[in-house]
Design a protein around this motif. Structure first.
Motif, PDB file in Angstrom:
ATOM      1  N   ASN A  11       5.787 -21.672 -15.875  1.00 33.96           N
ATOM      2  CA  ASN A  11       6.595 -22.764 -16.431  1.00 33.96           C
ATOM      3  C   ASN A  11       7.935 -22.883 -15.679  1.00 33.96           C
ATOM      4  N   TRP A  12       8.696 -23.928 -15.986  1.00 26.95           N
ATOM      5  CA  TRP A  12       9.975 -24.202 -15.303  1.00 26.95           C
ATOM      6  C   TRP A  12      10.931 -23.011 -15.427  1.00 26.95           C
ATOM      7  N   GLY A  13      10.989 -22.419 -16.609  1.00 32.20           N
ATOM      8  CA  GLY A  13      11.927 -21.321 -16.837  1.00 32.20           C
ATOM      9  C   GLY A  13      11.506 -20.024 -16.165  1.00 32.20           C
ATOM     10  N   VAL A  49      -1.429 -29.797 -20.167  1.00 38.59           N
ATOM     11  CA  VAL A  49      -0.099 -29.336 -19.781  1.00 38.59           C
ATOM     12  C   VAL A  49       0.658 -30.541 -19.241  1.00 38.59           C
ATOM     13  N   GLY A  50       1.966 -30.582 -19.541  1.00 37.75           N
ATOM     14  CA  GLY A  50       2.803 -31.654 -19.012  1.00 37.75           C
ATOM     15  C   GLY A  50       3.522 -31.154 -17.765  1.00 37.75           C
ATOM     16  N   SER A  51       4.858 -31.186 -17.800  1.00 30.07           N
ATOM     17  CA  SER A  51       5.649 -30.744 -16.639  1.00 30.07           C
ATOM     18  C   SER A  51       6.025 -29.271 -16.721  1.00 30.07           C
ATOM     19  N   GLY A  52       5.526 -28.559 -17.731  1.00 26.58           N
ATOM     20  CA  GLY A  52       5.791 -27.123 -17.844  1.00 26.58           C
ATOM     21  C   GLY A  52       7.241 -26.815 -18.179  1.00 26.58           C
ATOM     22  N   HIS A  53       7.886 -27.699 -18.928  1.00 24.86           N
ATOM     23  CA  HIS A  53       9.296 -27.480 -19.260  1.00 24.86           C
ATOM     24  C   HIS A  53       9.499 -26.811 -20.620  1.00 24.86           C
ATOM     25  N   SER A  54       8.443 -26.274 -21.207  1.00 25.97           N
ATOM     26  CA  SER A  54       8.626 -25.519 -22.456  1.00 25.97           C
ATOM     27  C   SER A  54       8.864 -24.053 -22.123  1.00 25.97           C
ATOM     28  N   PHE A  55       9.684 -23.409 -22.925  1.00 25.34           N
ATOM     29  CA  PHE A  55      10.016 -21.993 -22.691  1.00 25.34           C
ATOM     30  C   PHE A  55       9.051 -21.060 -23.420  1.00 25.34           C
ATOM     31  N   THR A  56       8.340 -21.588 -24.414  1.00 19.96           N
ATOM     32  CA  THR A  56       7.343 -20.784 -25.135  1.00 19.96           C
ATOM     33  C   THR A  56       6.000 -20.920 -24.404  1.00 19.96           C
ATOM     34  N   ARG A  67      -4.447 -31.402 -16.493  1.00 21.92           N
ATOM     35  CA  ARG A  67      -3.236 -32.048 -15.990  1.00 21.92           C
ATOM     36  C   ARG A  67      -3.480 -33.552 -15.942  1.00 21.92           C
ATOM     37  N   LEU A  68      -2.536 -34.321 -16.483  1.00 20.52           N
ATOM     38  CA  LEU A  68      -2.734 -35.773 -16.537  1.00 20.52           C
ATOM     39  C   LEU A  68      -1.978 -36.486 -15.419  1.00 20.52           C
ATOM     40  N   ASP A  69      -1.965 -35.880 -14.228  1.00 19.22           N
ATOM     41  CA  ASP A  69      -1.212 -36.452 -13.104  1.00 19.22           C
ATOM     42  C   ASP A  69      -1.651 -37.874 -12.753  1.00 19.22           C
ATOM     43  N   GLY A 110      16.473 -36.873 -24.625  1.00 16.73           N
ATOM     44  CA  GLY A 110      17.102 -35.571 -24.446  1.00 16.73           C
ATOM     45  C   GLY A 110      17.968 -35.585 -23.195  1.00 16.73           C
ATOM     46  N   ASP A 111      18.329 -34.385 -22.697  1.00 17.32           N
ATOM     47  CA  ASP A 111      19.304 -34.389 -21.604  1.00 17.32           C
ATOM     48  C   ASP A 111      18.688 -34.247 -20.220  1.00 17.32           C
ATOM     49  N   ILE A 112      17.338 -34.226 -20.132  1.00 23.94           N
ATOM     50  CA  ILE A 112      16.687 -34.340 -18.821  1.00 23.94           C
ATOM     51  C   ILE A 112      15.552 -35.361 -18.939  1.00 23.94           C
ATOM     52  N   GLY A 118       3.714 -37.282 -23.007  1.00 25.35           N
ATOM     53  CA  GLY A 118       2.800 -36.508 -23.870  1.00 25.35           C
ATOM     54  C   GLY A 118       3.371 -35.145 -24.210  1.00 25.35           C
ATOM     55  N   GLY A 119       3.978 -34.472 -23.221  1.00 25.11           N
ATOM     56  CA  GLY A 119       4.567 -33.153 -23.452  1.00 25.11           C
ATOM     57  C   GLY A 119       5.839 -33.238 -24.273  1.00 25.11           C
ATOM     58  N   ALA A 120       6.640 -34.266 -24.019  1.00 26.66           N
ATOM     59  CA  ALA A 120       7.923 -34.393 -24.739  1.00 26.66           C
ATOM     60  C   ALA A 120       7.680 -34.547 -26.236  1.00 26.66           C
ATOM     61  N   MET A 309      16.883 -20.848 -26.507  1.00 21.00           N
ATOM     62  CA  MET A 309      16.421 -20.833 -27.898  1.00 21.00           C
ATOM     63  C   MET A 309      17.232 -21.896 -28.635  1.00 21.00           C
ATOM     64  N   GLU A 310      16.547 -22.765 -29.363  1.00 20.05           N
ATOM     65  CA  GLU A 310      17.269 -23.805 -30.113  1.00 20.05           C
ATOM     66  C   GLU A 310      16.721 -23.862 -31.530  1.00 20.05           C
ATOM     67  N   TYR A 311      17.625 -23.841 -32.491  1.00 16.96           N
ATOM     68  CA  TYR A 311      17.238 -23.980 -33.892  1.00 16.96           C
ATOM     69  C   TYR A 311      17.890 -25.216 -34.494  1.00 16.96           C
ATOM     70  N   LEU A 342      25.504 -28.099 -28.996  1.00 14.73           N
ATOM     71  CA  LEU A 342      25.376 -28.586 -30.376  1.00 14.73           C
ATOM     72  C   LEU A 342      25.010 -30.064 -30.347  1.00 14.73           C
ATOM     73  N   ARG A 343      23.941 -30.402 -31.062  1.00 11.73           N
ATOM     74  CA  ARG A 343      23.545 -31.813 -31.160  1.00 11.73           C
ATOM     75  C   ARG A 343      23.149 -32.124 -32.605  1.00 11.73           C
ATOM     76  N   PHE A 344      22.891 -33.384 -32.889  1.00  5.43           N
ATOM     77  CA  PHE A 344      22.708 -33.821 -34.268  1.00  5.43           C
ATOM     78  C   PHE A 344      21.702 -34.965 -34.291  1.00  5.43           C
TER      79      PHE A 344
HETATM   80  C1  FAD Z   1      15.935 -28.030 -18.291  1.00  2.00           C
HETATM   81  C2  FAD Z   1      15.333 -28.383 -19.632  1.00  2.00           C
HETATM   82  C3  FAD Z   1      15.990 -29.294 -20.451  1.00  2.00           C
HETATM   83  C4  FAD Z   1      15.453 -29.633 -21.699  1.00  2.00           C
HETATM   84  N1  FAD Z   1      16.136 -30.507 -22.488  1.00  2.00           N
HETATM   85  C5  FAD Z   1      15.658 -30.800 -23.719  1.00  2.00           C
HETATM   86  C6  FAD Z   1      16.365 -31.686 -24.593  1.00  2.00           C
HETATM   87  O1  FAD Z   1      17.403 -32.266 -24.228  1.00  2.00           O
HETATM   88  N2  FAD Z   1      15.870 -31.872 -25.840  1.00  2.00           N
HETATM   89  C7  FAD Z   1      14.740 -31.248 -26.280  1.00  2.00           C
HETATM   90  O2  FAD Z   1      14.374 -31.426 -27.442  1.00  2.00           O
HETATM   91  N3  FAD Z   1      14.032 -30.437 -25.465  1.00  2.00           N
HETATM   92  C8  FAD Z   1      14.453 -30.218 -24.211  1.00  2.00           C
HETATM   93  N4  FAD Z   1      13.729 -29.401 -23.386  1.00  2.00           N
HETATM   94  C9  FAD Z   1      12.408 -28.923 -23.849  1.00  2.00           C
HETATM   95  C10 FAD Z   1      11.293 -29.900 -23.390  1.00  2.00           C
HETATM   96  O3  FAD Z   1      11.648 -31.241 -23.643  1.00  2.00           O
HETATM   97  C11 FAD Z   1       9.998 -29.613 -24.152  1.00  2.00           C
HETATM   98  O4  FAD Z   1       9.627 -28.277 -24.015  1.00  2.00           O
HETATM   99  C12 FAD Z   1       8.839 -30.532 -23.712  1.00  2.00           C
HETATM  100  O5  FAD Z   1       7.721 -30.254 -24.506  1.00  2.00           O
HETATM  101  C13 FAD Z   1       8.463 -30.347 -22.239  1.00  2.00           C
HETATM  102  O6  FAD Z   1       7.610 -31.372 -21.827  1.00  2.00           O
HETATM  103  P1  FAD Z   1       6.522 -31.102 -20.695  1.00  2.00           P
HETATM  104  O7  FAD Z   1       5.976 -32.411 -20.242  1.00  2.00           O
HETATM  105  O8  FAD Z   1       7.077 -30.203 -19.682  1.00  2.00           O
HETATM  106  O9  FAD Z   1       5.382 -30.377 -21.559  1.00  2.00           O
HETATM  107  P2  FAD Z   1       4.807 -28.874 -21.409  1.00  2.00           P
HETATM  108  O10 FAD Z   1       5.906 -27.930 -21.596  1.00  2.00           O
HETATM  109  O11 FAD Z   1       3.983 -28.767 -20.197  1.00  2.00           O
HETATM  110  O12 FAD Z   1       3.850 -28.833 -22.683  1.00  2.00           O
HETATM  111  C14 FAD Z   1       4.422 -28.824 -23.968  1.00  2.00           C
HETATM  112  C15 FAD Z   1       3.329 -29.043 -25.017  1.00  2.00           C
HETATM  113  O13 FAD Z   1       2.820 -30.364 -24.893  1.00  2.00           O
HETATM  114  C16 FAD Z   1       1.410 -30.312 -24.899  1.00  2.00           C
HETATM  115  N5  FAD Z   1       0.955 -31.492 -24.157  1.00  2.00           N
HETATM  116  C17 FAD Z   1       1.364 -31.916 -22.947  1.00  2.00           C
HETATM  117  N6  FAD Z   1       0.720 -33.060 -22.632  1.00  2.00           N
HETATM  118  C18 FAD Z   1      -0.106 -33.329 -23.660  1.00  2.00           C
HETATM  119  C19 FAD Z   1      -1.050 -34.363 -23.926  1.00  2.00           C
HETATM  120  N7  FAD Z   1      -1.253 -35.362 -23.070  1.00  2.00           N
HETATM  121  N8  FAD Z   1      -1.748 -34.313 -25.073  1.00  2.00           N
HETATM  122  C20 FAD Z   1      -1.557 -33.309 -25.958  1.00  2.00           C
HETATM  123  N9  FAD Z   1      -0.670 -32.322 -25.766  1.00  2.00           N
HETATM  124  C21 FAD Z   1       0.033 -32.328 -24.628  1.00  2.00           C
HETATM  125  C22 FAD Z   1       1.075 -28.995 -24.252  1.00  2.00           C
HETATM  126  O14 FAD Z   1      -0.240 -28.577 -24.588  1.00  2.00           O
HETATM  127  C23 FAD Z   1       2.123 -28.119 -24.898  1.00  2.00           C
HETATM  128  O15 FAD Z   1       1.699 -27.741 -26.180  1.00  2.00           O
HETATM  129  C24 FAD Z   1      14.218 -29.043 -22.138  1.00  2.00           C
HETATM  130  C25 FAD Z   1      13.561 -28.136 -21.308  1.00  2.00           C
HETATM  131  C26 FAD Z   1      14.115 -27.801 -20.060  1.00  2.00           C
HETATM  132  C27 FAD Z   1      13.390 -26.813 -19.174  1.00  2.00           C
END
Ligand code: FAD
Length: 438
Positions: A11-13, A49-56, A67-69, A110-112, A118-120, A309-311, A342-344
């Motif tokens: 993943n990205w992290g 998988v989307g862009s791999g920007h999740s930390f979990t 991959r839905l490229d 969000g901020d990126i 789909g991932g967002a 980590m965000e709560y 901090l966001r709201f």
């Molecule tokens: C630098 C950075 C900045 C960020 N900023 C923010 C922010 O401002 N606000 C915020 O809330 N979060 C933020 N995030 C977190 C990020 O937005 C989420 O983790 C988001 O899910 C990442 O999207 P992704 O496309 O990379 O999905 P991935 O991380 O690749 O996948 C996330 C989830 O989506 C599922 N998924 C992906 N595509 C599909 C699909 N087509 N159908 C079904 N499931 C799918 C995957 O199975 C997985 O469960 C940030 C992360 C980083 C690394």
């Protein structure tokens, strides 16, 4: 198109890796459906998988990684309703300018902009604004490819339970192929950024978030400095000026990325200098005021890698949570060069949204990817737990089904939808089992 490869995905992290048995990059929805039907028949799990920007590990799989490229772009537009249908693999940095051409925008971001749509939505990605919601709340319909290759369309009127569950669906119900988005007219934002004292900020935070459309704050641990961003929507024709290109490059490229990378590398080498470096970093972020298209103000480049980590906590808990976190940091031998954000946001009706029926403050703790967190994530998680904190699904947390059931009133309803849509658990993984209980 599927290819069996011995490929390691990261993943990205850089904190999650997996070795999918197969990687599928379907050229269209029919090919995706065939991949799903084949995997289902063979009993192999599947994960989009989307862009791999999740930390979990929410996107990790040892089965088929989809991959839905090739599933990208706006596929239809309803100008009167301001609705667009978007292929689920579309990255936000492609979607935002395409919407602008149509005179439309997402209400909040969000901020990126590196995530796919789909991932967002799958993890509840959000921005800031008490009168706004996360991106999933702007979804007005979804098409999902199910385990047997069938397609299911849902909206508030058609399959409302699936709609309640699938907008933030964790990839656990199927592969979303198309997302219908309720947009707003394109708008500009007047941004005002300035430095303030943490005690003053916390004393006036309630009025602040009521008084501005989007409030974003970055507190630098080991200091009392907060970078406050007040962003207000000003319609499409506001005459205010964008930052001159040299200033945008200085702030967003050099200071927020290149210089900040140097600060973090120095912090890794000499952790004791972090408090002094944090003072310096806080000072380099000087006041600025500008107006630009909404998506250009919301999203910035983030090249310095970190873990996060965000709560989400109830709005009124932001002061006590930040105060407790500050006191923990000040009394422990920990070095945190990254700001706490901090966001709201306002409440929504999406079952697994952190803002389900609750106005929220979001508190996000970051650590540079090369540095140990020094226990701050565990400490922060314990503090958030005292305030009914709901973890961001894509950011570090340790919660499992038992606690998540207490935090999400529709937890069992989600599981019922999953039982119906994915009885054979094609879309599962170790992490998903931990979250959902089986
Ligand atoms: C630098 C950075 C900045 C960020 N900023 C923010 C922010 O401002 N606000 C915020 O809330 N979060 C933020 N995030 C977190 C990020 O937005 C989420 O983790 C988001 O899910 C990442 O999207 P992704 O496309 O990379 O999905 P991935 O991380 O690749 O996948 C996330 C989830 O989506 C599922 N998924 C992906 N595509 C599909 C699909 N087509 N159908 C079904 N499931 C799918 C995957 O199975 C997985 O469960 C940030 C992360 C980083 C690394």
């Amino acid at each position: 198109m599927s290819s069996p490869t011995a490929h390691t995905w990261t993943n990205w992290g850089g904190n999650q890796t997996c070795r999918p048995a197969e990687v599928a990059v379907p050229r269209d929805v029919d090919e995706l459906r065939a991949t799903l039907a084949r995997s289902h028949a063979r009993g192999i799990p599947v994960k989009a998988v989307g862009s791999g920007h999740s930390f979990t590990p929410v996107a990790a799989t040892d089965g088929v990684q989809v991959r839905l490229d090739h599933l990208t772009g706006i596929t239809s537009v309803d100008p009167a309703a301001r609705r667009v249908t978007v292929a689920a693999g579309t990255p936000l940095h492609v979607l935002n300018p395409a919407l602008q051409v149509l005179g439309l925008a997402l209400p909040n971001l969000g901020d990126i902009d590196q995530q796919t749509i789909g991932g967002a939505i799958a993890t509840g990605t959000h921005g800031s604004g008490l009168r706004r919601q996360g991106i999933a709340a702007a979804v007005s319909g979804l098409t999902i490819a199910l385990a047997d290759g069938g397609l299911l369309r849902c909206s508030a009127d058609t399959e409302p339970d699936v709609f309640g569950a699938a907008r933030v669906g964790l990839g656990a119900l199927g592969v979303v192929t198309e997302v219908e988005l309720q947009c707003v007219p394109a708008f500009r934002i007047h941004a005002r950024e300035f430095s303030a004292d943490l005690t003053d900020v916390l004393a006036t935070v309630a009025a602040d978030v009521e008084g501005h459309d989007h409030v974003d704050m970055h507190w630098f641990p080991h200091t009392t400095r907060v970078l406050v961003k007040h962003n207000d929507d000003v319609g499409p024709d506001h005459a205010g000026r964008a930052l001159p290109p040299w200033r945008a490059r200085l702030d967003d490229d050099l200071l927020a990325n290149d210089f900040f990378e140097v600060v973090n590398r120095a912090s890794t080498r000499w952790p004791r200098i972090v408090p002094r470096l944090a003072q310096l970093t806080a000072r380099t972020l000087s006041a600025r005021e500008f107006t630009d298209d909404s998506w250009k103000v919301f999203c910035s480049p983030r090249r310095v890698r970190f873990r996060e980590m965000e709560y989400a906590v109830p709005l009124g808990s932001v002061g006590p949570v930040v105060t407790a976190l500050r006191s923990w940091i000040d009394s422990h031998d920990v070095s945190l060069p990254f700001p706490v954000e901090l966001r709201f946001t306002g409440a929504d009706d999406v079952w697994f949204s952190t803002a389900y029926e609750r106005d929220n403050a979001y508190v996000a703790v970051h650590q540079y990817h090369r540095m140990d967190d020094g226990g701050v994530f565990a400490a922060f998680e314990a503090i958030a737990a005292e305030h009914a904190g709901r973890p961001h699904w894509g950011k570090l947390h340790t919660l499992g089904a038992e606690r998540l059931r207490e935090l999400y009133p529709r937890f069992d309803d989600f599981r019922m939808v999953r039982d119906r849509l994915d009885p054979d658990r094609t879309f599962t993984s170790e992490h998903v089992r931990h979250l959902l209980g089986d």
